[in-house]
Design an enzyme around this catalytic site. Structure first.
Site, PDB file in Angstrom:
ATOM      1  N   LYS A 167       1.151  -1.157   0.128  1.00 39.64           N
ATOM      2  CA  LYS A 167      -0.135   0.141   0.087  1.00 39.64           C
ATOM      3  C   LYS A 167       0.706   1.285  -0.242  1.00 39.64           C
ATOM      4  O   LYS A 167       1.738   1.062   1.154  1.00 39.64           O
ATOM      5  CB  LYS A 167      -1.060   0.173   1.339  1.00 39.64           C
ATOM      6  N   GLU A 240      10.600   1.283   9.921  1.00 35.99           N
ATOM      7  CA  GLU A 240      11.427   2.353   9.813  1.00 35.99           C
ATOM      8  C   GLU A 240      10.741   3.603   9.244  1.00 35.99           C
ATOM      9  O   GLU A 240       9.704   3.663   9.035  1.00 35.99           O
ATOM     10  CB  GLU A 240      12.245   2.052   7.996  1.00 35.99           C
ATOM     11  N   CYS A 274      13.718  10.106   5.696  1.00 39.61           N
ATOM     12  CA  CYS A 274      13.764  10.256   7.289  1.00 39.61           C
ATOM     13  C   CYS A 274      15.855  10.342   7.426  1.00 39.61           C
ATOM     14  O   CYS A 274      15.880  10.431   8.464  1.00 39.61           O
ATOM     15  CB  CYS A 274      13.691   8.458   7.093  1.00 39.61           C
ATOM     16  N   GLU A 371      11.056  16.139  14.315  1.00 43.13           N
ATOM     17  CA  GLU A 371      11.501  15.936  13.167  1.00 43.13           C
ATOM     18  C   GLU A 371      10.459  17.283  12.271  1.00 43.13           C
ATOM     19  O   GLU A 371       9.769  16.198  11.964  1.00 43.13           O
ATOM     20  CB  GLU A 371      11.530  14.849  12.886  1.00 43.13           C
TER      21      GLU A 371
END
Ligand code: NAD
Length: 476
Positions: A167, A240, A274, A371
């Site tokens: 997905k 992750e 990331c 972040e």
């Protein structure tokens, strides 16, 4: 645009429409049919049935199909890259490079074969560790690098002998649906299924009883939910997750030699990577000249629509993330930041933020601790190497980190002290398909890439054969 889900090797086009917005304009430009629960069940059922054969297909045959897929992806570079730029925003040249890099990653990783390992072979027993495919893998991806995410998950799952239900993010389904279309003519039906849809579809996938493993890439908050759902029946998980990578620049570096590379590793894809540099710690001897170079790059960067050939940095990918980035900038301002560049959005349609360098902040400030996932970099000054290491490690994240220095002894000292899953020396945000990648602490669980990454998509099974008769447990 008629891109559709791929279920059991065929297009599937019913379901609630999902609009796709071009972040460079803020306007919808495509619509896809999202998969419902019944579609998802069909996809899992097809993947379960095809697993029966795919798991026994020899490595060499699976590899041959993966190579064929790599060639087809490479041949489709222009169409895939254009979809990535339209839906995700990154400059077309970077999108093309992303497609090429992934075709090459398939070819490289396809060379790997997981062999059984003889653990013991003496006069008492012979013991072998085999690795077996797990079953159906449910893969859930974010919006920042759609082709990299889709190809990476497909490559690990299928290469190891599993089948896949994948997905993409609801923000960026198009390139992934096209990869599903490409796979239809290559893999046996049911081996590679692609379903577009919203967050609820991801939740159903991580709860689905037919999934043996969930591989999830996305935020730490969602990763926590995925781990909780998967725990019900102890599905294997790879997570992750988010990062807040620190780069430590020591005072022996040649500032002119490293400045452009450091800027690139922080602002690539407008900071939406990331493993981008998200906190830059600079030793005081080189702080001023490095800040000056970085601020010049930031002020001169050509920010715009990724389809324009001169563009170096595209928009933030979606409106919600655009708001988050603005909140980070506002909180930095409230914390007393001095902006060496940027500090504002660009007054035009779309989700554009001026590349921002924030000075004068420290740990405890939201921009340093969190972040932002956008083109905003806090730069901090440190004195001793020990201080730099301690501040770099003062985070619940642990995806990547780097040291920049020309002194081998100092590099060794810093590398020994840094806490992250990947440590770079005079480089950053440079993944390699043959090198395991993944986070420690709250940046994730498990590894992808390389032989170790492949093994994370398999189950180790020990087979023990005694060499001599041994006393029975049962005494008649
Ligand atoms: P996100 O967590 O919001 O969404 C990721 C995916 O999860 C999407 O497909 C979404 O539909 C799905 N999802 C949402 N709720 C779910 C639920 N309850 N159960 C299952 N699936 C669900 O992340 P995002 O905003 O798309 O991506 C940005 C984040 O991804 C950043 O934090 C970034 O650091 C991280 N990221 C990590 C890596 C890595 O390799 N560590 C790589 C890329 C991005």
């Amino acid at each position: 645009m008629s891109l559709r889900n791929t279920i059991d090797g065929a297009p599937c086009a019913h379901g609630a429409p999902v609009a796709v917005v071009n972040p460079a304009t803020g306007m919808p430009f495509a619509e896809v049919a999202g998969a419902g629960k019944a579609d998802l069940d069909r996809a899992f059922s097809a993947a379960s049935i095809s697993f029966g054969q795919w798991r026994h297909t020899p490595w060499a045959d699976r590899t041959a199909l993966l190579r064929k897929f790599a060639d087809a992806v490479a041949a489709d570079e222009e169409a895939l890259a254009t979809l990535v730029t339209l839906e995700q925003g990154r400059p077309l040249a970077f999108a093309r490079a992303e497609v090429r890099r992934n075709a090459e990653a398939i070819r490289q990783m396809a060379q790997l074969v997981v062999q059984p390992a003889v653990l013991k072979d003496d006069d008492r027993s012979h013991a072998v560790l085999h690795y077996r495919p797990l079953g159906v893998v449910a893969a859930i991806a974010p919006w920042n690098v759609p082709v990299t995410m889709a190809v990476g998950k497909l490559l690990h799952a299928l290469h190891a002998g599993n089948t896949l239900v994948l997905k993409p993010s609801p923000y960026t389904p198009l390139a992934t649906l096209r990869l599903g279309e490409i796979g239809r003519g290559i893999f046996p039906p049911g081996v590679f299924n692609v379903v577009a849809g919203g967050n609820e579809l991801g939740q159903w996938m991580s709860e689905h009883p037919a999934a043996a493993k969930v591989t999830f890439t996305g935020s730490t908050a969602t990763g926590r939910k995925v781990a909780q759902s998967a725990a019900n029946d102890f599905k294997r998980v790879t997570l992750e997750l988010g990062g807040n990578d620190a780069a430590l620049v020591l005072d022996d570096v040649d500032v002119d030699a490293v400045a452009a590379r450091i800027f690139g590793a922080a602002f690539v894809n407008s900071g939406q990577i990331c493993m981008a540099i998200k906190r830059l710690y600079v030793q005081e001897g080189v702080y001023d000249p490095l800040v000056e170079r970085l601020a010049t790059f930031a002020r001169n960067a050509r920010v715009g629509n990724g389809l324009a050939p001169q563009t170096q940095l595209g928009p933030v990918q979606n409106e919600a993330q655009f708001r988050i980035v603005q909140e980070f900038i506002a909180s930095a301002r409230a914390d007393g930041a001095d902006f060496a560049a940027g500090g504002h959005v660009l007054d035009r349609p779309g989700y554009f933020v001026a590349p921002t360098i924030a000075l004068g902040l420290g740990e405890g400030s939201r921009l340093v601790d969190g972040e932002p996932f956008g083109p905003v970099l806090p730069v901090m000054r440190f004195r001793t190497v020990e201080e730099g290491i301690a501040r770099a490690n003062a985070t619940p994240y642990g995806l990547g980190a780097s040291v920049w220095s020309d002194d081998a002894q100092r590099i060794e000292r810093v590398i020994a002290g840094l806490q992250a899953g990947t440590l770079w020396v005079n480089d950053h945000a440079a993944p390699d398909p043959m090198v395991p990648f993944g986070g420690i602490k709250q940046s994730g669980l498990g590894r992808e890439s390389g032989l170790l990454g492949l093994k994370h998509f398999m189950e180790p099974v020990s087979v023990i054969t005694p060499r001599m008769p041994r006393a029975s447990w049962f005494v008649p």
